[in-house]
Design an enzyme around this catalytic site. Sequence first.
Site, short mmCIF file in Angstrom:
data_model
loop_
_atom_site.label_atom_id
_atom_site.label_comp_id
_atom_site.label_asym_id
_atom_site.label_seq_id
_atom_site.Cartn_x
_atom_site.Cartn_y
_atom_site.Cartn_z
N ARG A 198 5.42 19.47 -51.94
CA ARG A 198 4.42 19.02 -50.96
C ARG A 198 3.50 17.92 -51.49
O ARG A 198 2.39 17.75 -50.98
CB ARG A 198 3.61 20.20 -50.42
CG ARG A 198 4.46 21.28 -49.74
CD ARG A 198 3.64 22.21 -48.88
NE ARG A 198 4.47 23.28 -48.36
CZ ARG A 198 4.59 24.49 -48.92
NH1 ARG A 198 3.89 24.78 -49.99
NH2 ARG A 198 5.36 25.39 -48.38
N LYS A 220 3.56 3.13 -46.94
CA LYS A 220 4.63 3.49 -46.00
C LYS A 220 5.86 3.85 -46.82
O LYS A 220 6.37 3.04 -47.60
CB LYS A 220 4.97 2.32 -45.08
CG LYS A 220 4.06 2.22 -43.88
CD LYS A 220 4.70 1.29 -42.86
CE LYS A 220 3.83 1.11 -41.64
NZ LYS A 220 4.43 0.15 -40.68
N GLU A 262 8.61 -12.32 -45.69
CA GLU A 262 7.36 -11.57 -45.52
C GLU A 262 6.15 -12.42 -45.91
O GLU A 262 5.07 -12.29 -45.33
CB GLU A 262 7.39 -10.28 -46.36
CG GLU A 262 8.53 -9.33 -46.05
CD GLU A 262 8.38 -8.57 -44.72
OE1 GLU A 262 7.41 -8.81 -43.98
OE2 GLU A 262 9.27 -7.76 -44.41
N LYS A 304 -2.10 -8.00 -47.34
CA LYS A 304 -1.60 -6.66 -47.05
C LYS A 304 -2.67 -5.61 -47.34
O LYS A 304 -2.89 -4.68 -46.54
CB LYS A 304 -0.36 -6.38 -47.90
CG LYS A 304 0.24 -4.98 -47.72
CD LYS A 304 1.20 -4.92 -46.56
CE LYS A 304 1.78 -3.54 -46.32
NZ LYS A 304 3.20 -3.43 -46.63
N GLU A 314 -1.69 2.72 -39.13
CA GLU A 314 -1.10 1.86 -38.11
C GLU A 314 -1.48 2.29 -36.70
O GLU A 314 -0.63 2.56 -35.85
CB GLU A 314 0.43 1.82 -38.27
CG GLU A 314 1.04 0.69 -37.46
CD GLU A 314 2.50 0.39 -37.85
OE1 GLU A 314 2.77 0.21 -39.04
OE2 GLU A 314 3.32 0.32 -36.94
N ARG A 318 -2.50 -2.78 -38.27
CA ARG A 318 -1.42 -2.75 -39.24
C ARG A 318 -0.07 -3.07 -38.62
O ARG A 318 0.83 -3.59 -39.29
CB ARG A 318 -1.37 -1.38 -39.94
CG ARG A 318 -0.31 -1.33 -41.00
CD ARG A 318 -0.42 -0.15 -41.94
NE ARG A 318 0.64 -0.21 -42.94
CZ ARG A 318 0.70 0.52 -44.03
NH1 ARG A 318 -0.26 1.38 -44.28
NH2 ARG A 318 1.70 0.39 -44.87
N ASN A 322 4.36 -6.14 -38.74
CA ASN A 322 5.75 -6.01 -38.33
C ASN A 322 6.23 -7.17 -37.46
O ASN A 322 7.22 -7.04 -36.74
CB ASN A 322 5.95 -4.69 -37.59
CG ASN A 322 5.91 -3.51 -38.54
OD1 ASN A 322 6.64 -3.48 -39.51
ND2 ASN A 322 5.05 -2.55 -38.25
N HIS A 325 9.90 -7.71 -37.04
CA HIS A 325 10.59 -6.54 -37.57
C HIS A 325 11.32 -5.73 -36.50
O HIS A 325 12.32 -5.08 -36.80
CB HIS A 325 9.61 -5.64 -38.33
CG HIS A 325 9.25 -6.17 -39.69
ND1 HIS A 325 8.69 -7.41 -39.87
CD2 HIS A 325 9.38 -5.63 -40.94
CE1 HIS A 325 8.46 -7.61 -41.17
NE2 HIS A 325 8.88 -6.54 -41.83
N HIS A 329 14.89 -5.08 -37.33
CA HIS A 329 15.46 -3.74 -37.52
C HIS A 329 16.70 -3.56 -36.65
O HIS A 329 17.67 -2.92 -37.06
CB HIS A 329 14.43 -2.67 -37.19
CG HIS A 329 13.38 -2.49 -38.24
ND1 HIS A 329 12.30 -1.65 -38.08
CD2 HIS A 329 13.24 -3.05 -39.46
CE1 HIS A 329 11.55 -1.70 -39.16
NE2 HIS A 329 12.08 -2.55 -40.01
N HIS A 342 16.90 -7.24 -45.76
CA HIS A 342 15.79 -7.00 -44.83
C HIS A 342 15.09 -8.30 -44.44
O HIS A 342 14.84 -8.57 -43.25
CB HIS A 342 14.81 -6.02 -45.48
CG HIS A 342 13.58 -5.76 -44.67
ND1 HIS A 342 13.62 -5.21 -43.40
CD2 HIS A 342 12.26 -5.96 -44.94
CE1 HIS A 342 12.38 -5.09 -42.93
NE2 HIS A 342 11.55 -5.54 -43.84
#
Lengths: 441, 441
Positions: A198, A220, A262, A304, A314, A318, A322, A325, A329, A342
């Site tokens: 955990r 993330k 990026e 960032k 987010e 935030r 993206n 993205h 994606h 990517h």
Amino acid sequence: MASSTATQFSLSLSAKHAAPTTASKLPTRVSSLQKPNLVPPHFGLRCSHSQSVPLSKSRICASSAQVMDPVTSKNEPTIVDVDLGNRSYPIYIGSALLHKPELLQRHVHGKRVLVVTNNTVAPLYLDKVIDALTKGNPNVSVESVILPDGEQYKDMDTLMKVFDKAIESRLDRRSTFVALGGGVIGDMCGYAAASFLRGVNFIQIPTTVMAQVDSSVGGKTGINHRLGKNLIGAFYQPQCVLIDTDTLNTLPDRELASGFAEVIKYGLIRDAEFFEWQEKNMQALMARDPAALAYAIKRSCENKAEVVSLDEKESGMRATLNLGHTFGHAIETGVGYGQWLHGEAVAAGTVMAVDMSYRLGWIDDSIVKRVGDILKQAKLPTTPPEIMTVDMFKSVMAVDKKVADGLLRLILLKGPLGNCVFTGDYDRKALDDTLHAFCKS
Amino acid sequence: MASSTATQFSLSLSAKHAAPTTASKLPTRVSSLQKPNLVPPHFGLRCSHSQSVPLSKSRICASSAQVMDPVTSKNEPTIVDVDLGNRSYPIYIGSALLHKPELLQRHVHGKRVLVVTNNTVAPLYLDKVIDALTKGNPNVSVESVILPDGEQYKDMDTLMKVFDKAIESRLDRRSTFVALGGGVIGDMCGYAAASFLRGVNFIQIPTTVMAQVDSSVGGKTGINHRLGKNLIGAFYQPQCVLIDTDTLNTLPDRELASGFAEVIKYGLIRDAEFFEWQEKNMQALMARDPAALAYAIKRSCENKAEVVSLDEKESGMRATLNLGHTFGHAIETGVGYGQWLHGEAVAAGTVMAVDMSYRLGWIDDSIVKRVGDILKQAKLPTTPPEIMTVDMFKSVMAVDKKVADGLLRLILLKGPLGNCVFTGDYDRKALDDTLHAFCKS
């Protein structure tokens, strides 16, 4: 066309940075205290990190500073702080940082370390990292797990190998996981650290531009699902991010360029001056000019860090990170993980987002042209692969994390360069038109 | 023998509860406002939940209250609050709560719900839960995923079925996951909710004593690894816990008794009066006397809520809730998941922890006898299964989450009934002697 529900983000950094405007004016070493005039001034809001005053939302910020040690000032890292209250952490940026054991060791909790890396990076840097973790510190023992390299392995089966190794090695809650590699390794190691017992501590040592300017910062973490990218994961912050810019010396050209997608993104969404600097210095970046790379990494990390500090989970701002993205994606999922890098998919996705912004009348055509030009300078794709169809885009975009109550929200440019919105309030026809313009069927 | 590093926990609840001392004095309905004299007074510290005052660690607490609605006061639930600042949530306890749609619906975020349950519970309660979620609320759509029943399915492969269903159903970040079942379902659904799109809301509807008195409260989620229990997971709090005590009507006797192992635990570690009440009322509990069950559930939840409020991430006090669990987890792992019920293993493990405490001279023999007696009343095992060897215990205990820097910390009783310690500072011989006393080899 004006969006009533969109949130406009236009925190320009123009007043905060002294950015060199030509390659010849680049700092030869961003982290060098010998050339203070070439180092951009401290970024944005500054925080004191007093332990006695509880940090609140209103005080979170990102700041950069340099280690002021007269004895070892040469080659000292630049430090960018990600300010998240009691989960704040530093990003160290500089050359030869893997030869500074004290940087890593101050962030190791407990006596057991698990380095997670891949079969490309391990032969290059694993021994160096083990040395840095253990030099003068014989109480620490280091295990490592070497995963196959590639986005196609960012899945649950591969993640289980990390858990297997951690459990077989009898690591406990006071252990530290270290991610050594690119974005895939960072995301997987971070999620493993978030979930093992955990939650245990972890450290990011990114070795690609992509990971150094983006994925290693901000917490993330996660893995892909066959139906979509990063659908399983956690927000989980590292203890520190250590960016040794020397690791880029071994990075293939295609990976280098992928990371620049990026870098370009930060300019487009919030930092017009940085974009203009990139336009003048992309050739230097592509030629791996050390000073240009160091500056681009630092300024990207500052952007960032500020965004993450203001919106860790987010809920709004935030999401602007993206840009491109959602389209990207879809490309990565559509062509199969690992086929396109990517950043390559993000580059094509950025062109599509910019095209859509223009169709909505939110930007003028000069921005469209400049985006295309800089991506071409970076040798990045500006169209999706031919196999992508409108239906493939729509199918993957429907499970994007930015869908809310069935509505797909997108990051689109709006206004002068450096401004964007995150919104679901746009003309659906513009999205359709963009998809049809970039797909044959 | 005195432990210098141990933390002594002895927050007796004796002054806070008016516990009935015989079965005949039990409240006929704990939640009835008609019999206020039979309802134990408010528990512990009370908090106002003012939004304008930020909650700090020093103000977290657990409290219980009753819904004060003159129109519907009959059958209104008892409410126990788990106070964790902005992650606080209520536990609703009462009869026929699945027939009160407003209770559930106030905690559903978004328009999409995924109910995670198993093939035993689904035929009994899934339709009722779907009704409660949708009655008078046509905008909400409910999906469900039905997993195989049993601890042996608390693994990554089964967890992936939840992700598959969520993604195929195109659930987004504003969705809500609902755990309907026992501890396995609650732990798996909670971990799935923590990880899906990096975190969505979830609700616990526990249908076993074990889940109602323990596992549904406090945010521990996760799955097993073949080498150990709950080694992969997250701390992730639900929006609410809804305990409809009527669901116990369909619970097999063996499952019922298994849950009482955790009820007995609360008495031993921190609530001597509750233990004494159990000694007098175990027959009523075994006979499923509704009032006795309701009281035991409520008082267990109060104990759990207070401990969790004071130590959410298990930095100290919360570990005491694991009395008997280190030995018990070894049994569950050793004999194979699903062979012994969790509470059965905890019961045998509790006897072993108590035996060890006695060998250390930390408790007198009357406590040893009383623990054995009450577990026998509950028809729970008081010795591990014969196949368990000393080496099997040691092997599994070595990967327990309470190992820190190689040292196994245990929860042991110390002092008068209702007091315990969480410590790694004990004579290793006592542990060896206990293991050898309970194992043939």
